[in-house]
Design an enzyme around this catalytic site. Sequence first.
Site, mmCIF file in Angstrom:
data_model
loop_
_atom_site.group_PDB
_atom_site.id
_atom_site.type_symbol
_atom_site.label_atom_id
_atom_site.label_comp_id
_atom_site.label_asym_id
_atom_site.label_seq_id
_atom_site.Cartn_x
_atom_site.Cartn_y
_atom_site.Cartn_z
ATOM 1 N N ALA A 117 0.902 -1.198 -0.088
ATOM 2 C CA ALA A 117 -0.027 -0.035 0.232
ATOM 3 C C ALA A 117 0.848 1.279 -0.254
ATOM 4 C CB ALA A 117 -0.804 -0.025 1.231
ATOM 5 N N ASN A 130 10.123 1.375 13.072
ATOM 6 C CA ASN A 130 10.072 0.829 14.499
ATOM 7 C C ASN A 130 11.512 1.343 15.119
ATOM 8 O OD1 ASN A 130 12.392 -0.996 13.660
ATOM 9 N ND2 ASN A 130 11.096 -2.752 13.592
ATOM 10 N N MET A 164 13.966 -0.494 16.031
ATOM 11 C CA MET A 164 15.144 -0.914 15.404
ATOM 12 C C MET A 164 16.083 -1.961 16.499
ATOM 13 S SD MET A 164 16.911 1.659 13.082
ATOM 14 C CE MET A 164 16.668 3.186 14.304
ATOM 15 N N HIS A 179 3.657 -4.174 19.740
ATOM 16 C CA HIS A 179 4.112 -5.494 19.413
ATOM 17 C C HIS A 179 2.783 -6.316 19.478
ATOM 18 C CE1 HIS A 179 7.883 -4.474 19.945
ATOM 19 N NE2 HIS A 179 8.311 -5.011 20.833
ATOM 20 N N ALA A 224 2.992 -11.206 11.853
ATOM 21 C CA ALA A 224 2.990 -11.315 13.374
ATOM 22 C C ALA A 224 1.503 -11.802 14.074
ATOM 23 C CB ALA A 224 3.166 -9.752 13.945
ATOM 24 N N GLN A 245 10.493 -8.112 16.333
ATOM 25 C CA GLN A 245 10.703 -8.247 14.792
ATOM 26 C C GLN A 245 11.650 -9.310 14.542
ATOM 27 O OE1 GLN A 245 12.966 -4.875 13.205
ATOM 28 N NE2 GLN A 245 14.183 -4.825 14.782
HETATM 29 C C1 LIG Z 1 6.423 2.258 16.477
HETATM 30 C C2 LIG Z 1 7.056 0.845 16.393
HETATM 31 C C3 LIG Z 1 8.298 0.407 17.100
HETATM 32 C C4 LIG Z 1 8.549 -0.857 17.004
HETATM 33 N N1 LIG Z 1 9.772 -1.148 17.709
HETATM 34 C C5 LIG Z 1 10.168 -2.246 17.649
HETATM 35 C C6 LIG Z 1 11.762 -2.566 18.031
HETATM 36 O O1 LIG Z 1 12.387 -1.765 18.564
HETATM 37 N N2 LIG Z 1 12.300 -3.794 17.902
HETATM 38 C C7 LIG Z 1 11.221 -4.865 17.573
HETATM 39 O O2 LIG Z 1 11.796 -6.037 17.313
HETATM 40 N N3 LIG Z 1 10.246 -4.541 16.998
HETATM 41 C C8 LIG Z 1 9.598 -3.539 16.929
HETATM 42 N N4 LIG Z 1 8.422 -3.164 16.451
HETATM 43 C C9 LIG Z 1 7.606 -4.265 15.777
HETATM 44 C C10 LIG Z 1 7.792 -4.805 14.750
HETATM 45 O O3 LIG Z 1 8.328 -3.578 13.583
HETATM 46 C C11 LIG Z 1 6.648 -5.634 14.094
HETATM 47 O O4 LIG Z 1 6.698 -6.764 14.892
HETATM 48 C C12 LIG Z 1 7.073 -6.181 12.653
HETATM 49 O O5 LIG Z 1 7.233 -5.072 11.637
HETATM 50 C C13 LIG Z 1 5.811 -6.858 11.990
HETATM 51 O O6 LIG Z 1 5.807 -7.429 10.930
HETATM 52 P P1 LIG Z 1 4.532 -7.678 10.091
HETATM 53 O O7 LIG Z 1 5.010 -8.140 8.813
HETATM 54 O O8 LIG Z 1 3.607 -8.393 10.811
HETATM 55 O O9 LIG Z 1 3.783 -6.367 9.615
HETATM 56 P P2 LIG Z 1 4.345 -4.884 9.093
HETATM 57 O O10 LIG Z 1 5.750 -5.026 9.029
HETATM 58 O O11 LIG Z 1 3.677 -3.674 9.910
HETATM 59 O O12 LIG Z 1 3.959 -5.173 7.414
HETATM 60 C C14 LIG Z 1 2.587 -5.158 7.134
HETATM 61 C C15 LIG Z 1 2.697 -4.469 5.895
HETATM 62 O O13 LIG Z 1 1.378 -4.794 4.964
HETATM 63 C C16 LIG Z 1 0.907 -3.537 4.271
HETATM 64 N N5 LIG Z 1 -0.463 -3.592 4.174
HETATM 65 C C17 LIG Z 1 -1.393 -3.676 5.068
HETATM 66 N N6 LIG Z 1 -2.508 -3.823 4.401
HETATM 67 C C18 LIG Z 1 -2.364 -3.831 3.097
HETATM 68 C C19 LIG Z 1 -3.188 -4.184 1.985
HETATM 69 N N7 LIG Z 1 -4.497 -4.430 2.015
HETATM 70 N N8 LIG Z 1 -2.557 -4.092 0.671
HETATM 71 C C20 LIG Z 1 -1.173 -3.976 0.528
HETATM 72 N N9 LIG Z 1 -0.247 -3.810 1.810
HETATM 73 C C21 LIG Z 1 -0.876 -3.953 2.803
HETATM 74 C C22 LIG Z 1 1.420 -2.271 5.250
HETATM 75 O O14 LIG Z 1 1.363 -1.039 4.496
HETATM 76 C C23 LIG Z 1 2.760 -2.874 5.800
HETATM 77 O O15 LIG Z 1 3.773 -2.634 4.975
HETATM 78 C C24 LIG Z 1 7.926 -1.888 16.449
HETATM 79 C C25 LIG Z 1 6.934 -1.347 15.845
HETATM 80 C C26 LIG Z 1 6.392 -0.272 15.479
HETATM 81 C C27 LIG Z 1 4.965 0.210 14.919
#
Ligand SMILES: Cc1cc2nc3c(=O)[nH]c(=O)nc-3n(C[C@H](O)[C@H](O)[C@H](O)COP(=O)(O)OP(=O)(O)OC[C@H]3O[C@@H](n4cnc5c(N)ncnc54)[C@H](O)[C@@H]3O)c2cc1C
Length: 613
Positions: free
Chosen positions: A69, A138, A140, A549, A583, A595
Site C-alpha cells: 500500500a 520501528n 530497531m 507488538h 505477526a 521483529q
Molecule cells: C513504532 C514501532 C516501534 C517498534 N519497535 C520495535 C523494536 O524496536 N524492535 C522490534 O523487534 N520490533 C519493533 N516493532 C515491531 C515490529 O516492527 C513488528 O513486529 C513487525 O514489523 C511486524 O511485521 P509484520 O510483517 O507483521 O507487519 P508490518 O511490518 O507492519 O507489515 C505489514 C505491511 O502490510 C502492508 N499492508 C497492509 N494492508 C495492506 C493491503 N490491504 N494491501 C497492501 N499492503 C498492505 C502495510 O503497509 C505494511 O507494509 C515496532 C513497531 C512499531 C510500529
Amino acid sequence: MLRSSLPFFLLFLIASFGESQHQQLFSSVFGYPGVDASYDYVVVGAGVGGSVVASRLAEDGASVALVEAGGFYEVENSNRSVVPLLSLTGIAFIDPSENFTQQPLMDWGLLSEPIPGAANRRVHYAQGKTLGGSSAINTMSYLRGSKSSYQRLADMVDDQSWAFDNLLKYFKKSCQLAPPNLEKRNSTNATVIYDPAAFDPSGGPLQVSWNNWVDPTLTWIAKAIEEIGLPLSSKGFSSGELVGHGAWIPSTIDPTNAHRSSAESSFLQNAIRNSSNLAIYTHTQATRILFDSSSPPKATGVIVNTQGVEYIISAFKEVIISAGTFHSPQLLMVSGIGPKATLDTRVIPLIVDLPGVGQNLSDPIRVSIANSVSTSSGQTLTGNLDTAPGYVQQYLDDASGPFSSAADYIAAERIPYSFRKNFTTETKDKLATYPDDWPETLYIPASFIGANFSTIGSTTAWMPIAFSRGSVSITSARMADPPSISLNWLSDPADAEIAVAAFKRLRHVWDTDAANTVKLGEELLPGPGVQTDEQILEYVRETAGQIWHPVGTCSMGQEGDEAAVVNSKGQVFGVHGLRVVDASILPFTIPTHTQGTVYALAEKIADDIKQAA
Ligand SMILES: Cc1cc2nc3c(=O)[nH]c(=O)nc-3n(C[C@H](O)[C@H](O)[C@H](O)COP(=O)(O)OP(=O)(O)OC[C@H]3O[C@@H](n4cnc5c(N)ncnc54)[C@H](O)[C@@H]3O)c2cc1C
Ligand SMILES: *[C@@H]1O[C@H](CO)[C@@H](O)[C@H](O)[C@H]1NC(C)=O
Ligand SMILES: *[C@@H]1O[C@H](CO)[C@@H](O)[C@H](O)[C@H]1NC(C)=O
Ligand SMILES: *[C@@H]1O[C@H](CO)[C@@H](O)[C@H](O)[C@H]1NC(C)=O
Ligand SMILES: *[C@@H]1O[C@H](CO)[C@@H](O)[C@H](O)[C@H]1NC(C)=O
Ligand SMILES: *[C@@H]1O[C@H](CO)[C@@H](O)[C@H](O)[C@H]1NC(C)=O
Ligand SMILES: *[C@@H]1O[C@H](CO)[C@@H](O)[C@H](O)[C@H]1NC(C)=O
Ligand SMILES: *[C@@H]1O[C@H](CO)[C@@H](O)[C@H](O)[C@H]1NC(C)=O
Ligand SMILES: *[C@@H]1O[C@H](CO)[C@@H](O)[C@H](O)[C@H]1NC(C)=O
C-alpha cells in the site's frame, strides 16, 4: 515515452511479439498498475513477513507479485526513517495520542476504540504503510524471546519445529551480525557481551549491529538497573535467555553507514538488485481475496487498487497475506473468512466460518517514569544548533556519533517477591503457569531533550504477559475503511496488578545510588503526588501505552481448535492456497521485541512453501 522514440521497424517488431515477449521487453521489478497479471505467488504487504517470503520465493525461481500500500520510505519519509537517532525524534507520527499528526504516506493512521480499562482513551496505533512495513518506523532493537515461550508455541501448535533450538536456524538465516565497533562506540561503561554462536556470518541480508555511539544517560540508568539486581547477561538477548539480566543489545542498523536496515533495505533491495522474478506493486492496496468454486475453495488471486485503478493479480500457486496484525484479519473478513455473524452483518458472502479471525488480539502495554538528569544525551547534543552540524558531519564521515544511535539497552526479570507479595491468589496462580525463564517485565531506558537543553531520563517497563485480550473487527465490507480495533487493555485485573508492581520497580530503579548521582530535583513523571496503589493504578490507566507488538488476530493452532485461524505452516483452515505470514499468527506475545521473531517466522514458512511447491 520509450515506445514513441523507437524507430518504426522496432515498434513493429515489438508489436508482432507475443504477449510474453512484450512483457519481457518491458520487464521491470515493478508491476504495471491497471493491467491484470498472473504470478506463481501473490504476497500482500511488504512489511517484515511479506518482504522475506516474497524475496525468498523469487530467489528460488518462482514468479512473485508483492503488493504494498505504501512506497519507498527513503523517498517519502527521507532520513527521518533512515538515520537511527531520528527514529526516536523524526517519526513524530507514531505519537499514540488521539491528536496525533497524520503522515498518510507512511502510516495507516489507525485509531483504537475507547479502552474502558485505560480511562476510555482512544489510542493512535502507528503501523508502517511503506515498503518494509513497520520495520521502517520501528525502534530497531533486535532480540529474541525466551526458550520456554517458543516451546509453548511448539506445543500449542503440535509442531516442534517452532521450539527455540529448531527455530534458531531461521533466526540465523534472516540476518547477519557485525561485532561491536569498540573504537566508534568509544565507551568503557556500556559493555557488549554476546554469543557469536547465536548468529551465522553468512546469514541473510538483514543487518544487525551495535550502535556506534553510546548515550551517557543510558549508561547511568543501566547502572541503576544493575544495582536493583539485574547484572549484564553473559550471552546477550539472542540466545533464548533473558530473565534476571540486562544487556546492551544490537539494532537493525547497517554498521557501514549507520542507516536503518529494514525489510526493504535488506531483503527487497537485494531482490531488486538481483533482478529476480519479483514484481513489486507500490501504492497498491489489496481489497479482496478471490476464490474459485471448488470444494474446499482455492484462493486464486487478489483484487487490488492502485490510486483508484482496480485490477486483478492472480496466483497460479498461492496467495500469501502479510498485511500485519490489524489488516490481515480485516482482509480475511472482507473476503469471506471470519466469524459468520460479523460477515452476515456486513452482508459478506461466507467462504469459511472461522470464529478466531480478529479475536485474541494480544497487545502488551508499557508504563514510564521520567526524571531530570545532569547527563547529556543524543537529543540534547544534536538539539543544540551550535554543535549539531558537527554531529551531522561525524555521522556522514564515519557513521558514528549521536545520530548513528537508537535504543541500546534492555533488562528483563520476574517481579521479585517483595514486589509481588500483595498479588491476589488469582494473579499468582495465573503467573505460576509461566516457566521461570519467561520475563514478566522488560525495562527500557531512554533519554529526551527537556527545557533549556536539559536532559530527561526515562525508564519504561513493559509487561509481555498480557492476560487481557482485545479484538479486530470490520466496520464495513471495504478495505478502504479502517478496521475497528478494541485493545481492551487492563480489562483483566491481573494485568493491572502486574503494571502497578512494575511501576514500583521503576521507582526502585530511580532510588539507587547510580540514579541519585545524576537525578535532579523532583520526579517529573508522574511526580511525587502519586504514591498509593490506587494513585499508581490511576496513573497507569491514564498513561499506559502500547509497545507496538500486537499479535494473535490470525492465531496459529491445531485443526479443530475454535480459536485457530492457520496451522503451524501458516495455511488458513478451510481453504486451499492461502496463508498468513506475519505477526498476526503468533497466538500470544513472545516476551521480546517482535521483529526478530517475525523475520525468523517468515524464513521458516518460506521454506514450508518451497517444500510444498
Ligand atoms: C513504532 C514501532 C516501534 C517498534 N519497535 C520495535 C523494536 O524496536 N524492535 C522490534 O523487534 N520490533 C519493533 N516493532 C515491531 C515490529 O516492527 C513488528 O513486529 C513487525 O514489523 C511486524 O511485521 P509484520 O510483517 O507483521 O507487519 P508490518 O511490518 O507492519 O507489515 C505489514 C505491511 O502490510 C502492508 N499492508 C497492509 N494492508 C495492506 C493491503 N490491504 N494491501 C497492501 N499492503 C498492505 C502495510 O503497509 C505494511 O507494509 C515496532 C513497531 C512499531 C510500529
Ligand atoms: C485532542 O484535542 C481535542 C480538541 O483539541 C481535545 O479536546 C482533547 O482533549 C485532545 N485529546 C488528547 C488525548 O490530547
Ligand atoms: C570518546 O569519549 C571521550 C570521553 O567521553 C570523549 O572525550 C571523546 O571526544 C570521544 N571521542 C570521539 C571520537 O567521540
Ligand atoms: C560512561 O562514560 C561516559 C563517557 O565517558 C560518561 O559520560 C558517563 O557518565 C559514564 N557513565 C557512568 C555510569 O559512569
Ligand atoms: C541476491 O544476491 C546476493 C549476492 O549478490 C545473494 O547473496 C542473495 O541471496 C540474493 N538475494 C535474493 C533475494 O535474491
Ligand atoms: C537529513 O536530510 C537533510 C536534507 O537532505 C540534511 O540537511 C540533513 O543533514 C540530514 N540529516 C542527517 C543527520 O544526515
Ligand atoms: C502491600 O499492601 C500494603 C497494604 O495495602 C501496602 O502498605 C504495601 O505497600 C504493599 N506492598 C507492595 C510491595 O505493594
Ligand atoms: C529556561 O531558562 C530560562 C532563562 O535562563 C529560565 O527563565 C526558565 O525558567 C528556564 N526554564 C526551565 C523549564 O528550566
Ligand atoms: C484465546 O487464546 C487462549 C489461549 O491463549 C485460548 O484459550 C482462547 O480460547 C482464545 N480465545 C479466542 C476467543 O480465540
